[in-house]
Structure formats: structure tokens, C-alpha cells
Motif scaffolding. Sequence first.
Motif, PDB file in Angstrom:
ATOM      1  N   LEU A  58       0.832  -1.206   0.000  1.00 35.06           N
ATOM      2  CA  LEU A  58       0.000   0.000   0.000  1.00 35.06           C
ATOM      3  C   LEU A  58       0.866   1.254   0.000  1.00 35.06           C
ATOM      4  N   ILE A  59       0.468   2.224  -0.791  1.00 32.18           N
ATOM      5  CA  ILE A  59       1.067   3.549  -0.738  1.00 32.18           C
ATOM      6  C   ILE A  59      -0.063   4.506  -0.362  1.00 32.18           C
ATOM      7  N   LEU A  60       0.107   5.188   0.748  1.00 32.81           N
ATOM      8  CA  LEU A  60      -0.863   6.179   1.215  1.00 32.81           C
ATOM      9  C   LEU A  60      -0.280   7.554   0.939  1.00 32.81           C
ATOM     10  N   LEU A  61      -1.044   8.420   0.293  1.00 35.09           N
ATOM     11  CA  LEU A  61      -0.550   9.731  -0.120  1.00 35.09           C
ATOM     12  C   LEU A  61      -1.485  10.836   0.357  1.00 35.09           C
ATOM     13  N   ASN A  62      -0.906  11.869   0.947  1.00 34.62           N
ATOM     14  CA  ASN A  62      -1.672  13.022   1.411  1.00 34.62           C
ATOM     15  C   ASN A  62      -1.824  13.993   0.244  1.00 34.62           C
ATOM     16  N   GLY A  63      -2.940  13.887  -0.450  1.00 36.42           N
ATOM     17  CA  GLY A  63      -3.178  14.688  -1.635  1.00 36.42           C
ATOM     18  C   GLY A  63      -3.398  16.166  -1.373  1.00 36.42           C
ATOM     19  N   SER A  64      -3.668  16.546  -0.126  1.00 39.63           N
ATOM     20  CA  SER A  64      -3.860  17.965   0.164  1.00 39.63           C
ATOM     21  C   SER A  64      -2.526  18.698   0.273  1.00 39.63           C
ATOM     22  N   VAL A  65      -1.421  17.957   0.306  1.00 41.73           N
ATOM     23  CA  VAL A  65      -0.093  18.565   0.429  1.00 41.73           C
ATOM     24  C   VAL A  65       0.768  18.275  -0.798  1.00 41.73           C
ATOM     25  N   LEU A  66       0.690  17.074  -1.324  1.00 44.57           N
ATOM     26  CA  LEU A  66       1.537  16.669  -2.443  1.00 44.57           C
ATOM     27  C   LEU A  66       1.062  17.302  -3.752  1.00 44.57           C
ATOM     28  N   ARG A  73       4.297  -4.808  -9.022  1.00 43.29           N
ATOM     29  CA  ARG A  73       4.672  -4.880  -7.606  1.00 43.29           C
ATOM     30  C   ARG A  73       3.458  -5.036  -6.696  1.00 43.29           C
ATOM     31  N   GLU A  74       2.292  -5.205  -7.290  1.00 42.58           N
ATOM     32  CA  GLU A  74       1.039  -5.416  -6.563  1.00 42.58           C
ATOM     33  C   GLU A  74       0.781  -4.304  -5.549  1.00 42.58           C
ATOM     34  N   ILE A  75       0.869  -3.083  -6.057  1.00 44.61           N
ATOM     35  CA  ILE A  75       0.681  -1.892  -5.227  1.00 44.61           C
ATOM     36  C   ILE A  75      -0.750  -1.396  -5.359  1.00 44.61           C
ATOM     37  N   VAL A  76      -1.338  -1.084  -4.220  1.00 46.73           N
ATOM     38  CA  VAL A  76      -2.607  -0.367  -4.166  1.00 46.73           C
ATOM     39  C   VAL A  76      -2.284   0.982  -3.539  1.00 46.73           C
ATOM     40  N   TRP A  77      -2.641   2.055  -4.231  1.00 55.44           N
ATOM     41  CA  TRP A  77      -2.380   3.378  -3.690  1.00 55.44           C
ATOM     42  C   TRP A  77      -3.690   4.098  -3.362  1.00 55.44           C
ATOM     43  N   PHE A  78      -3.588   4.938  -2.354  1.00 51.90           N
ATOM     44  CA  PHE A  78      -4.723   5.748  -1.913  1.00 51.90           C
ATOM     45  C   PHE A  78      -4.271   7.193  -1.826  1.00 51.90           C
ATOM     46  N   LEU A  93      -5.510  10.699  -0.601  1.00 48.54           N
ATOM     47  CA  LEU A  93      -6.508  11.353   0.244  1.00 48.54           C
ATOM     48  C   LEU A  93      -6.315  12.864   0.185  1.00 48.54           C
ATOM     49  N   ASP A  94      -7.341  13.559  -0.298  1.00 53.00           N
ATOM     50  CA  ASP A  94      -7.314  15.020  -0.401  1.00 53.00           C
ATOM     51  C   ASP A  94      -8.579  15.546   0.276  1.00 53.00           C
ATOM     52  N   GLY A  95      -8.451  15.909   1.539  1.00 53.35           N
ATOM     53  CA  GLY A  95      -9.620  16.317   2.326  1.00 53.35           C
ATOM     54  C   GLY A  95     -10.541  15.131   2.506  1.00 53.35           C
ATOM     55  N   GLU A  96     -11.757  15.252   2.003  1.00 51.28           N
ATOM     56  CA  GLU A  96     -12.719  14.148   2.073  1.00 51.28           C
ATOM     57  C   GLU A  96     -12.686  13.277   0.815  1.00 51.28           C
ATOM     58  N   GLN A  97     -12.010  13.755  -0.237  1.00 52.21           N
ATOM     59  CA  GLN A  97     -11.933  13.026  -1.502  1.00 52.21           C
ATOM     60  C   GLN A  97     -10.845  11.942  -1.420  1.00 52.21           C
ATOM     61  N   LEU A  98     -11.224  10.721  -1.775  1.00 58.87           N
ATOM     62  CA  LEU A  98     -10.278   9.611  -1.768  1.00 58.87           C
ATOM     63  C   LEU A  98     -10.251   8.977  -3.153  1.00 58.87           C
ATOM     64  N   ASP A  99      -9.082   8.945  -3.766  1.00 58.20           N
ATOM     65  CA  ASP A  99      -8.887   8.291  -5.051  1.00 58.20           C
ATOM     66  C   ASP A  99      -7.967   7.105  -4.848  1.00 58.20           C
ATOM     67  N   SER A 100      -8.101   6.116  -5.733  1.00 60.59           N
ATOM     68  CA  SER A 100      -7.302   4.901  -5.610  1.00 60.59           C
ATOM     69  C   SER A 100      -7.251   4.197  -6.950  1.00 60.59           C
ATOM     70  N   ASN A 101      -6.375   3.212  -7.047  1.00 58.91           N
ATOM     71  CA  ASN A 101      -6.317   2.375  -8.237  1.00 58.91           C
ATOM     72  C   ASN A 101      -7.119   1.085  -8.059  1.00 58.91           C
ATOM     73  N   ILE A 121      -1.222  11.409   9.373  1.00 58.07           N
ATOM     74  CA  ILE A 121      -1.117  12.532  10.317  1.00 58.07           C
ATOM     75  C   ILE A 121       0.323  13.017  10.417  1.00 58.07           C
ATOM     76  N   SER A 122       1.272  12.102  10.519  1.00 54.14           N
ATOM     77  CA  SER A 122       2.667  12.498  10.729  1.00 54.14           C
ATOM     78  C   SER A 122       3.518  12.444   9.462  1.00 54.14           C
ATOM     79  N   SER A 123       2.995  11.906   8.384  1.00 52.75           N
ATOM     80  CA  SER A 123       3.746  11.790   7.133  1.00 52.75           C
ATOM     81  C   SER A 123       2.812  12.029   5.957  1.00 52.75           C
ATOM     82  N   ASN A 124       3.377  12.509   4.867  1.00 53.86           N
ATOM     83  CA  ASN A 124       2.579  12.712   3.660  1.00 53.86           C
ATOM     84  C   ASN A 124       2.582  11.493   2.751  1.00 53.86           C
ATOM     85  N   VAL A 125       3.554  10.608   2.966  1.00 54.69           N
ATOM     86  CA  VAL A 125       3.687   9.388   2.177  1.00 54.69           C
ATOM     87  C   VAL A 125       3.990   8.239   3.123  1.00 54.69           C
ATOM     88  N   VAL A 126       3.217   7.169   2.997  1.00 57.41           N
ATOM     89  CA  VAL A 126       3.446   5.984   3.824  1.00 57.41           C
ATOM     90  C   VAL A 126       3.423   4.769   2.900  1.00 57.41           C
TER      91      VAL A 126
END
Length: 149
Positions: free
Chosen positions: A47-55, A73-78, A80-88, A106-111
Motif C-alpha cells: 500500500l502507498i498512502l498519499l496526502n493529496g492535500s499537500v503533495l 509490484r502489486e501496489i494499491v495506492w490511496f 486522500l485530499d480532504g474528504e476526496q479519496l482516489d485509488s487504483n 497525520i505524521s507523514s505525507n507518504v506511507v
Amino acid sequence: MVKPDMKIPRNLSAYLCLCTASFSFNIANAQPQTIDTLEALAWQNRLILLNGSVLPKETMTLLATEDAAIAEREIVWFWLDGEQLDSNVISPLSITAKQQIRNELISSNVVLIGKDGGIKLRRQTFTLAEVLQRIDSMPMRQQEMQKRN
């Protein structure tokens, strides 16, 4: 196994037809399963979690253009930009899963979360090359690459 000279009883034949029709109906009407928690994706996806309100928004374009590398690589990404959530993935997320993403960001923009569910990388900026390199250095990914060769 049915041999050519075998006769199938009429009631068994009708039962098999009914089962086949039911199976076909269920596949045709299948809806994407809701993802209840991020743990539901463990052992199948990274999983790749991305803070879309900052990136930068270009990150989404980059993810789309590198779809083959992400799928391999069997990656699922998310994203998140405010309430909007996009993913593959097309499966909807439960409120719990969305909250898990918010909490991780909360503590990172990319996880980056490995297939084992462990946090493998936390960053404030996103570099796809760095994330892919980190994944390719993981023992489980090394095994996957060896199996393909």
C-alpha cells in the motif's frame, strides 16, 4: 469424470443446469467487495498512502503513467485530499479503512506499507523511484522476482 457411455440421471442433469445458471447470474451481478480495513489487503498488496492535500497534483498523473510498474509490484495506492479519496482499486472503502488512512497520514505525507502490514517507509515528499526501489529491495519482492525468472 463423465465417460461417453455413462448416462446422467435426469434429476442430476437438471441440478447441474440450475447450478450453472445460478453461478452465471452471481458473476454477472457481482459488486466490488467493500474493503473494511487496510489489513484486508495484507499479504496480497503493498500500500502507498498519499496526502493529496499537500503533495503536488502531478503525483496522480505519475501514478497513472507508471501503472505497469505499480501492477507488477502489486501496489494499491490511496490519494486522500480532504474528504476526496482516489485509488487504483474499484472497491469502496469502509469508514474504518478511510480513518486508518487519515491516521497514518497525520505524521507523514507518504506511507509505504508492505504486504506483511508493516510500515516500510514514511516521507514528507513522494518520489516514485524511491518507493519502487525500496519495494524491490524487500525480501518478499526479491522472492517474487526470482519466481518470475
